[in-house]
Design an enzyme around this catalytic site. Sequence first.
Site: not given
Ligand code: NAD
Length: 497
Positions: A191, A244-246, A267, A302, A401
């Site tokens: 996804k 993605g985000s925390t 992650e 990240c 962040e």
């Molecule tokens: P996000 O959490 O907004 O979205 C990540 C993914 O989750 C997207 O595909 C999004 O469509 C999906 N999503 C959103 N809401 C959802 C829900 N309720 N249920 C299921 N899926 C859902 O993050 P982002 O803005 O895409 O990415 C940035 C974040 O990713 C930052 O916090 C960054 O630190 C983190 N990140 C972490 C790493 C790591 O390895 N730790 C690497 C890259 C990015």
Amino acid sequence: MSKSSLAYWQEKAEKLTIEGRAYINGGYQDAAAGQTFDCISPIDGRHLVKVSACESADADNAVVAARQAFEQGKWRGLAPAKRKLVLQNFADLVEQHGEELALLETLDMGKPISDSVHVDIQGALRSLRWTAEAIDKIYDEIAPSADDELGMVTHEPVGVVAAIVPWNFPLVMACWKLAPALATGNSVILKPSEKSPLTAIKLAALATEAGIPDGVFNVLPGFGHTIGKALALHNDVDTLVFTGSTAVAKQLFVYAGQSNMKRVWTEAGGKSPNIVFADAPDLDKAAQAAAAAICFNQGEVCTAGSRLLVESSIKEEFVGKVAKAMKHWQPGNPLDPETNVGAIVDQSQQSRVLGFIEQAKSQGGSLKQGGNSVSPVENGFYIEPTMFDNIANHMDIAQQEIFGPVLSVISFDTMEEAIAIANDSEYGLAAGIWTSNLSKAHRVAKALRAGSVWVNQWDGGDMTAPFGGFKQSGNGRDKSLHAFSKYTEVKATWIKF
Ligand code: NAD
């Protein structure tokens, strides 16, 4: 026309045919309800393609296909050495289509084309090849047992894996998940983020061409949380892996608890401290690295080194060096191979980052560099690399962040104070230490609550070491042999003679 010219990539972009449909059971298809969303390039606001807006009916279809493929054993039943060969074919096809994938990445999320070519495509290839190469070299175990019985400890694929990934390194993050998931014999539903779905969609057809059986690798793009939530709540998804985000990571554990207690590996975010001691071996090098740590990928990383902790005695001198180094990082047209800072992923992210800049000004931060949106390309979303001095670690700019090119400088007097400030964060993803003192480097590295620690460099490491976070930066590890444990269940089988 030379590949190192803007005209080459612009012409290639004009001729590009972009696929926006979902990929289920070995073929592209529209979302079941026929809904789409617009994919807009942050480079210049250009409409790229309509993308399938998948919903729960699509999740059901993909999960059924993935489960059937798993039960039939078309993929998991192959010897690891056979899966390795197919994954190597897959990597070769990714390499052959490298320019197209790089271009899609740049058009879709705005990163500089030279990074897409040299960092993202190379990172994806390394992940696929390293993981494929490892899979036929991992053995199971025999338990220490009495003479009249045999205890076997075996690792089995979990079944159906849903992988939800972010927009900042779309292809690399996808490969960090799907390579070990596929290598261990699972079926995968990927996804991608609604902000950058295009390379994932392209990848699916290459997987089929490489020989991955229908149903084993599916891609479901969607808008907002709809499709991610449907997968996370699905009772026939066995494991959910997420980057993605925390905030979203926490929600996924709730969804798992509300459904089938699927395994959840996350992650998540970071607010990484980069600690520069007065005895750093080379302050110029440290300053260049500190600038790169916040400017690379527009700070949408990240592990961005967003908190720069500098020993008070060298602070003025060091901030001057970082400011000079940051001048080298200037927003430009992402399709120009000379550009090193591209577009921010979309308008809402640009507004969010600018909001943090205004807030830091109002809370007393001293703006040393940047601070504005700029327009190297009309109708695009760009922000100058920005540095604030005199930041206190409790301020929002140092705790939250930002995910943009905004650096906070915080000073300290002692090693203990540096450690305390560095650890005063809900995150624990990465940290840097610059010192010539070996004992100090070890002491601080040990005391830091972070999944990766880099000494006299920033962003070190490769596929050979695990990557992930402490605290609210997540609970899983990508890369290395450690990643395999997320994709397998452990079974104990006892045979009495
Ligand atoms: P996000 O959490 O907004 O979205 C990540 C993914 O989750 C997207 O595909 C999004 O469509 C999906 N999503 C959103 N809401 C959802 C829900 N309720 N249920 C299921 N899926 C859902 O993050 P982002 O803005 O895409 O990415 C940035 C974040 O990713 C930052 O916090 C960054 O630190 C983190 N990140 C972490 C790493 C790591 O390895 N730790 C690497 C890259 C990015």
